[in-house]
Design a protein around this motif. Structure first.
Motif, short mmCIF file in Angstrom:
data_model
loop_
_atom_site.label_atom_id
_atom_site.label_comp_id
_atom_site.label_asym_id
_atom_site.label_seq_id
_atom_site.Cartn_x
_atom_site.Cartn_y
_atom_site.Cartn_z
N ALA A 175 -5.95 -1.39 -9.83
CA ALA A 175 -6.08 -1.76 -8.46
C ALA A 175 -4.89 -1.53 -7.51
N ILE A 176 -3.69 -1.44 -8.01
CA ILE A 176 -2.38 -1.40 -7.36
C ILE A 176 -2.26 0.12 -7.13
N LYS A 177 -2.56 0.93 -8.22
CA LYS A 177 -2.37 2.44 -8.27
C LYS A 177 -3.38 2.89 -7.01
N CYS A 178 -4.53 2.53 -7.03
CA CYS A 178 -5.43 2.98 -6.04
C CYS A 178 -5.12 2.28 -4.80
N TRP A 179 -4.56 1.26 -4.55
CA TRP A 179 -3.93 0.51 -3.39
C TRP A 179 -2.90 1.82 -2.74
N ASN A 180 -1.87 1.88 -3.55
CA ASN A 180 -0.90 3.09 -3.38
C ASN A 180 -1.13 4.61 -2.92
#
Length: 200
Positions: A175-180
């Motif tokens: 999720a954090i990878k996609c957010w970044n």
């Protein structure tokens, strides 16, 4: 109080005044009683009193009268060593973050006041503004910063929730990878299925 306090009166000669030692509070008390300004350092108070004992007039009135004709031509309402900063004082060109200005803002805004970079830039870019304008700008800058931080945090939290609603098999790291990845793109920061490209 010092033993010389009773000697400080408007009939004292300048030569005698210079021979005695007076506490700063005694000098301020004298100025207050005689209707003179009480702000400034001890040496400024002494200079103010010496002029008053010598002429019977206020040094500040003299300075104001001298500066008045060229008030607009020079630096308008620029605060000098002998001028007390007020809310109506003009910031002036080449604003310097000096100790007296820090004390003024701390008194008006609170002990948490700091000359942060964004505020310093505003001060230097607005020489014609007053100190009241500066205080208003300070609060605007602070509120804007807090609002942006809350907004960014809200967007992040919303994105993570939406991500897991659509991908319950993925991890928080995913999720954090996609957010970044999403933040690096132009446009909004809301979750979209295409954001999963970041995981490929």
């Amino acid at each position: 109080m010092s033993s010389n306090s009773h000697k400080l009166n408007k009939n004292l000669k300048v030569s005698e005044f210079k021979e005695y030692y007076f506490l700063k509070e005694e000098l301020k008390e004298f100025c207050r009683n005689e209707g003179l300004k009480v702000s400034g350092s001890k040496s400024q108070l002494e200079e103010r009193i010496i002029h008053y004992l010598d002429t019977g007039k206020s040094l500040d009135d003299k300075k104001h009268a001298q500066n008045k004709p060229n008030f607009q031509k020079s630096n308008p309402n620029k605060t000098t060593d002998f001028e007390e900063i007020t809310l109506d004082s003009i910031l002036g060109e080449n604003f310097k973050c000096s100790e007296d200005k820090r004390e003024f803002f701390e008194k008006k805004i609170g002990k948490g006041f700091k000359f942060k970079v964004k505020f310093q830039k505003w001060l230097k870019a607005n020489p014609e503004k007053t100190y009241q304008d500066a205080i208003n700008a300070y609060y605007d800058i602070q509120n804007s910063k807090e609002k942006n931080e809350i907004e960014k945090q809200f967007q992040y939290n919303q994105y993570i929730r939406d991500f897991f609603k659509d991908n319950d098999d993925k991890t928080l790291n995913d999720a954090i990878k996609c957010w970044n990845y999403k933040k690096s793109l132009k446009g909004h920061n809301r979750y979209e299925k295409s954001d999963l490209d970041a995981l490929n």
